[in-house]
Design an enzyme around this catalytic site. Sequence first.
Site, PDB file in Angstrom:
ATOM      1  N   ASP A  77       0.841  -1.198   0.000  1.00  0.00           N
ATOM      2  CA  ASP A  77       0.000   0.000   0.000  1.00  0.00           C
ATOM      3  C   ASP A  77       0.878   1.250   0.000  1.00  0.00           C
ATOM      4  O   ASP A  77       1.586   1.519   0.974  1.00  0.00           O
ATOM      5  CB  ASP A  77      -0.905   0.017   1.239  1.00  0.00           C
ATOM      6  CG  ASP A  77      -1.828   1.228   1.198  1.00  0.00           C
ATOM      7  OD1 ASP A  77      -2.739   1.224   0.348  1.00  0.00           O
ATOM      8  OD2 ASP A  77      -1.611   2.186   1.973  1.00  0.00           O
ATOM      9  N   TYR A 133       3.168   9.890   0.732  1.00  0.00           N
ATOM     10  CA  TYR A 133       4.084   9.278   1.707  1.00  0.00           C
ATOM     11  C   TYR A 133       5.544   9.607   1.366  1.00  0.00           C
ATOM     12  O   TYR A 133       6.427   9.422   2.207  1.00  0.00           O
ATOM     13  CB  TYR A 133       3.902   7.752   1.785  1.00  0.00           C
ATOM     14  CG  TYR A 133       2.511   7.300   2.194  1.00  0.00           C
ATOM     15  CD1 TYR A 133       1.597   8.182   2.761  1.00  0.00           C
ATOM     16  CD2 TYR A 133       2.108   5.982   2.009  1.00  0.00           C
ATOM     17  CE1 TYR A 133       0.326   7.764   3.113  1.00  0.00           C
ATOM     18  CE2 TYR A 133       0.829   5.555   2.374  1.00  0.00           C
ATOM     19  CZ  TYR A 133      -0.057   6.452   2.911  1.00  0.00           C
ATOM     20  OH  TYR A 133      -1.323   6.044   3.264  1.00  0.00           O
ATOM     21  N   LYS A 144      -2.132   6.140  -4.300  1.00  0.00           N
ATOM     22  CA  LYS A 144      -3.244   7.081  -4.106  1.00  0.00           C
ATOM     23  C   LYS A 144      -2.894   8.453  -4.663  1.00  0.00           C
ATOM     24  O   LYS A 144      -1.777   8.950  -4.427  1.00  0.00           O
ATOM     25  CB  LYS A 144      -3.555   7.210  -2.608  1.00  0.00           C
ATOM     26  CG  LYS A 144      -3.611   5.877  -1.882  1.00  0.00           C
ATOM     27  CD  LYS A 144      -3.960   6.001  -0.416  1.00  0.00           C
ATOM     28  CE  LYS A 144      -3.717   4.690   0.294  1.00  0.00           C
ATOM     29  NZ  LYS A 144      -2.352   4.517   0.820  1.00  0.00           N
ATOM     30  N   HIS A 187      -7.274   9.525  -2.698  1.00  0.00           N
ATOM     31  CA  HIS A 187      -6.863   9.408  -1.293  1.00  0.00           C
ATOM     32  C   HIS A 187      -7.902   9.982  -0.320  1.00  0.00           C
ATOM     33  O   HIS A 187      -8.135   9.425   0.753  1.00  0.00           O
ATOM     34  CB  HIS A 187      -5.506  10.117  -1.119  1.00  0.00           C
ATOM     35  CG  HIS A 187      -4.696   9.625   0.030  1.00  0.00           C
ATOM     36  ND1 HIS A 187      -3.326   9.643   0.052  1.00  0.00           N
ATOM     37  CD2 HIS A 187      -5.058   9.105   1.221  1.00  0.00           C
ATOM     38  CE1 HIS A 187      -2.886   9.142   1.191  1.00  0.00           C
ATOM     39  NE2 HIS A 187      -3.923   8.824   1.923  1.00  0.00           N
TER      40      HIS A 187
HETATM   41  N1  LIG Z   1      -5.866   5.900   3.155  1.00  0.00           N
HETATM   42  C1  LIG Z   1      -5.449   6.637   4.158  1.00  0.00           C
HETATM   43  O1  LIG Z   1      -5.838   7.811   4.326  1.00  0.00           O
HETATM   44  C2  LIG Z   1      -4.475   6.046   5.133  1.00  0.00           C
HETATM   45  C3  LIG Z   1      -4.280   6.665   6.381  1.00  0.00           C
HETATM   46  C4  LIG Z   1      -3.398   6.077   7.275  1.00  0.00           C
HETATM   47  C5  LIG Z   1      -2.728   4.912   6.929  1.00  0.00           C
HETATM   48  N2  LIG Z   1      -2.906   4.337   5.698  1.00  0.00           N
HETATM   49  C6  LIG Z   1      -2.176   3.100   5.298  1.00  0.00           C
HETATM   50  O2  LIG Z   1      -2.397   2.130   6.313  1.00  0.00           O
HETATM   51  C7  LIG Z   1      -1.147   1.625   6.766  1.00  0.00           C
HETATM   52  C8  LIG Z   1      -1.255   1.151   8.201  1.00  0.00           C
HETATM   53  O3  LIG Z   1      -1.574   2.203   9.076  1.00  0.00           O
HETATM   54  P1  LIG Z   1      -0.535   2.770  10.155  1.00  0.00           P
HETATM   55  O4  LIG Z   1       0.837   2.545   9.657  1.00  0.00           O
HETATM   56  O5  LIG Z   1      -0.916   4.151  10.493  1.00  0.00           O
HETATM   57  O6  LIG Z   1      -0.881   1.930  11.453  1.00  0.00           O
HETATM   58  P2  LIG Z   1      -0.886   0.372  11.867  1.00  0.00           P
HETATM   59  O7  LIG Z   1      -0.442  -0.482  10.754  1.00  0.00           O
HETATM   60  O8  LIG Z   1      -2.194   0.137  12.502  1.00  0.00           O
HETATM   61  O9  LIG Z   1       0.186   0.349  13.039  1.00  0.00           O
HETATM   62  C9  LIG Z   1       1.544   0.516  12.796  1.00  0.00           C
HETATM   63  C10 LIG Z   1       2.240   0.506  14.138  1.00  0.00           C
HETATM   64  O10 LIG Z   1       2.085  -0.778  14.769  1.00  0.00           O
HETATM   65  C11 LIG Z   1       3.361  -1.370  15.014  1.00  0.00           C
HETATM   66  N3  LIG Z   1       3.228  -2.812  14.737  1.00  0.00           N
HETATM   67  C12 LIG Z   1       3.105  -3.442  13.547  1.00  0.00           C
HETATM   68  N4  LIG Z   1       2.948  -4.765  13.712  1.00  0.00           N
HETATM   69  C13 LIG Z   1       2.968  -5.001  15.042  1.00  0.00           C
HETATM   70  C14 LIG Z   1       2.858  -6.162  15.833  1.00  0.00           C
HETATM   71  N5  LIG Z   1       2.689  -7.374  15.286  1.00  0.00           N
HETATM   72  N6  LIG Z   1       2.930  -6.016  17.191  1.00  0.00           N
HETATM   73  C15 LIG Z   1       3.111  -4.812  17.759  1.00  0.00           C
HETATM   74  N7  LIG Z   1       3.226  -3.668  17.059  1.00  0.00           N
HETATM   75  C16 LIG Z   1       3.143  -3.751  15.706  1.00  0.00           C
HETATM   76  C17 LIG Z   1       4.334  -0.680  14.066  1.00  0.00           C
HETATM   77  O11 LIG Z   1       5.630  -0.623  14.619  1.00  0.00           O
HETATM   78  P3  LIG Z   1       6.908  -1.345  13.923  1.00  0.00           P
HETATM   79  O12 LIG Z   1       7.050  -0.784  12.538  1.00  0.00           O
HETATM   80  O13 LIG Z   1       8.023  -0.984  14.828  1.00  0.00           O
HETATM   81  O14 LIG Z   1       6.583  -2.834  13.918  1.00  0.00           O
HETATM   82  C18 LIG Z   1       3.738   0.733  13.989  1.00  0.00           C
HETATM   83  O15 LIG Z   1       4.148   1.511  15.097  1.00  0.00           O
HETATM   84  C19 LIG Z   1      -0.205   2.814   6.548  1.00  0.00           C
HETATM   85  O16 LIG Z   1       1.150   2.440   6.618  1.00  0.00           O
HETATM   86  C20 LIG Z   1      -0.661   3.275   5.186  1.00  0.00           C
HETATM   87  O17 LIG Z   1      -0.128   2.463   4.162  1.00  0.00           O
HETATM   88  C21 LIG Z   1      -3.796   4.874   4.813  1.00  0.00           C
END
Ligand SMILES: NC(=O)c1ccc[n+]([C@@H]2O[C@H](COP(=O)([O-])OP(=O)(O)OC[C@H]3O[C@@H](n4cnc5c(N)ncnc54)[C@H](OP(=O)(O)O)[C@@H]3O)[C@@H](O)[C@H]2O)c1
Length: 305
Positions: free
Chosen positions: A46, A51, A76, A109
């Site tokens: 993704d 980004y 996006k 997006h």
């Molecule tokens: N469309 C949109 O508007 C939008 C908005 C926000 C996000 N996104 C997409 O969604 C993706 C995911 O969202 P996000 O990155 O905000 O949050 P997330 O994936 O919910 O959480 C990421 C956090 O969780 C930790 N983590 C990952 N796996 C883990 C596990 N098994 N145990 C404990 N901690 C864990 C990561 O740390 P470590 O890296 O240290 O493991 C990081 O700090 C984004 O990267 C992006 O691609 C899209």
Amino acid sequence: MATTDLKLSNGVLMPAIGLGTWRADESGVLAQTIKTAVALGYRHIDCAKIYGNQREIGQALKGAGVPRSELFIVSKIYQNKHRPELVAGALDEILDELQLEYLDLLLMHWPYALNPEISSIDFVSSDIENVPIMDTWRAMEDLVESGKVRAIGVSNFNRAILDKMIPQCSIVPAVNQVEIHPYNQQTGLVKFCRQHGIAVTGYCPLGGTKISVMEDKFIQRVAEAHLCTPAQVALSWALARGIAVIPKSTSETRLKQNLHQITLTSDEMRMFAKLDKNERKVDPGRSFKELEWVFHEDVADCPVI
Ligand SMILES: NC(=O)c1ccc[n+]([C@@H]2O[C@H](COP(=O)([O-])OP(=O)(O)OC[C@H]3O[C@@H](n4cnc5c(N)ncnc54)[C@H](OP(=O)(O)O)[C@@H]3O)[C@@H](O)[C@H]2O)c1
């Protein structure tokens, strides 16, 4: 390990577990993360123009040793490219950064537009532009014939917007990517999307860095019962609802964990419903009164359809 697929309305298969890449470059290990993830079995990546890390991702994918046809690459269009005459160029820029011939899925997006001069997340109210969503969407529809995108979809769209949009579309969005985790379950929106053949991808499936779903006592108890981690419980819950997930991690251990689903009991699935508190990590309406409608269907007499 291969992940299961969700079939999009046009027949394209989308792997149900993907890798999030927002802020994945902060620790300076993005290229290695991509290579490790692909080696572990991740096929859905993704990405997004905003980004700021697509060139590095593209480079890493080239050296990841997997044919392009096996990957599912999402990106996006940022809000500064909503004017219809800018949409095709926005896709070309994305493809150039990712060093790809085509995307598997291109998303709008957000459902609002910004002045084309803005190229970061720092903007002010006067940068918000009134470009009708359908003008941008029709320009995205035109891209499908070009062969540069296999599917098109949206992100951060609520029911009220989709409801107005769908009757006007030649191509109904294949996907709506929205924030979904146990504290923000979006039950009504997920049901609506399903009824209209729109697949749902849940972003921030672990609550991101701000929302403490992994410290939740119920989720921790379920994790203990299944001898797994709270993250696996949260991801398995979303997957069991038929929602794709795109957790971000730069740790090999956690990347591996996040690919391994567990089967929750029907009682556990039912009890999850009690955790919902509509708690969002991401909401532009918190900073801009003009954007309150984005996540509030009651104020979503969407001004820009
Ligand atoms: N469309 C949109 O508007 C939008 C908005 C926000 C996000 N996104 C997409 O969604 C993706 C995911 O969202 P996000 O990155 O905000 O949050 P997330 O994936 O919910 O959480 C990421 C956090 O969780 C930790 N983590 C990952 N796996 C883990 C596990 N098994 N145990 C404990 N901690 C864990 C990561 O740390 P470590 O890296 O240290 O493991 C990081 O700090 C984004 O990267 C992006 O691609 C899209």
